[in-house]
Enzyme design. Sequence first.
Site: not given
Lengths: 313, 313
Positions: A47, A123, A172
């Site tokens: 990330e 995300k 993540c």
Amino acid sequence: MPRILRIAAAQMGPTSRAEPRATTLARLVRLLEESAAAGARLVVFPELAFTTFFPRWLLSEAELKPYFETAMPNPQVQPLFDKAKELGVGFYVGYAERAEDGRRFNSAITVGPDGTILAKYRKVHLPGSVEPRAGDRFQQLEKRYFEYGDLGFPAFRGPAAWHRPVMGMLVCNDRRWPEAWRCYGLQGVELMVMGYNSAAYDPNGGSTENEEIRTFHSTLAVQANAYMNATWAVSVAKAGNEDGSGLIGGSCIVDPNGVVVAQARTLADEVVATDCDLEACRQGKEKMFNFAAHRRPEHYRRIVEQVGAVVPE
Amino acid sequence: MPRILRIAAAQMGPTSRAEPRATTLARLVRLLEESAAAGARLVVFPELAFTTFFPRWLLSEAELKPYFETAMPNPQVQPLFDKAKELGVGFYVGYAERAEDGRRFNSAITVGPDGTILAKYRKVHLPGSVEPRAGDRFQQLEKRYFEYGDLGFPAFRGPAAWHRPVMGMLVCNDRRWPEAWRCYGLQGVELMVMGYNSAAYDPNGGSTENEEIRTFHSTLAVQANAYMNATWAVSVAKAGNEDGSGLIGGSCIVDPNGVVVAQARTLADEVVATDCDLEACRQGKEKMFNFAAHRRPEHYRRIVEQVGAVVPE
């Protein structure tokens, strides 16, 4: 018939705030070359791979700006794309995206071996807070700097050179959320790729968790969600001490049984590569996790009908 | 302030078809006494604890009948209820339920230390098939003998003597389905209890999985789902060789970090007990898995809108 794709997890060591972007990009290119030399056709980077993990700092708009990519690719990252195309290697990479309309996302792309962008992901599960925590040396300001991803969890097909795997991306904290994995599982995903920057301990001095338990959590979540969705998973860290704030390592490649088949041992730039037979997903998808035969969505409605917990009296 | 409840996982060894029910019940009573002697206030027994795992056999209606309880409690199981009340110990136990209207379920109850039934659960995720597999020595006929559970995943409060934990029940295969855990997680569950009978290998001679990987899967699913819902979990086997069909052991107590804090070592009747501080759920629920702050149900709709996988072209 096996469908074998050799994949590299390209873990990165720490990237300090002071490190020039060209230096960081040269590390990415070196990791790509090392992965290709190990025979990998797909390389998974962390990330926010092009910079330090800047959400730990409270920054002005002017300070924020250079961390974001306004186009992808762009001149700052082009050498990575060029090298990948030259080597015929594709990659996943996470980056801070500033869209044309100014919205900011914590994004990732997967690039094919011909250099084309196959898919983009933004995300969904942003951790941290909007407002800085008073008095804390390190912040977690993802909710301040990014909007929640608006693309959902769209699976896509990788290229013929990879045996056309059904692929899904996470970033993540997403990897700890079984809903995200299941949305891909419900699209028949065979290969999940994700990068992370995860604190090794409470950087402000708390003692309830340590590096060992946080690395265990990171690996455990990937193992179980890979197993429960019968998919390969590649989960890659930016690791080590970034300007006094520690990040876990533990980058790993996990098979559809939830078994870790390769794992990084350091907190530095490190490549681990392994052959992944995409056909190994078949048994889980056809037996234990044959969704059509065994799921009962009529009982799952809480998952979409409430956000937070509602506790019985 | 800690809220400590001492819990026993009361694993059972194999129960052959020929074993008289009174013999099996005496084993349950002995395990309960042993658990109480170890200080436990709650004892978790396996799925279908009063009999052999009969869904492995193709049975006539007349053969099926004695495996089912038409009331709970009933004279055949009353001695367990009496002993538990005498000792002030509650328990979870799985059993085959025949309702008054004739419907059959793979059910479980939790009984309080005063002998009252606190809650009932009916297994939602039935594995196996309706029709027997031709030529196979052992079947998995849960879909033939039971209806899908119709009670959903209702959490409930344990009694004051247990520090009023928010509790949830599962049965066997349910533990592999993150949707089930999340439905309880969304009710703030602090203690998940479940029993299982899980094949140690393909009893008909397949070689793709073995006892080690199947035990690993069983433990992995419980660890990760406990972690991802910040709850204690107690998962208890009927283990060993039942009339030629092997069952895994590995009964375990898992903390809200996903760490196994106690685990059975045999494939026989065996008690493992440990103190569980219900307050240990708090950190996960308030930080990493603060659902109200971090979940994004608008992206989870596939979970309820489709049953089987829909694979991209």
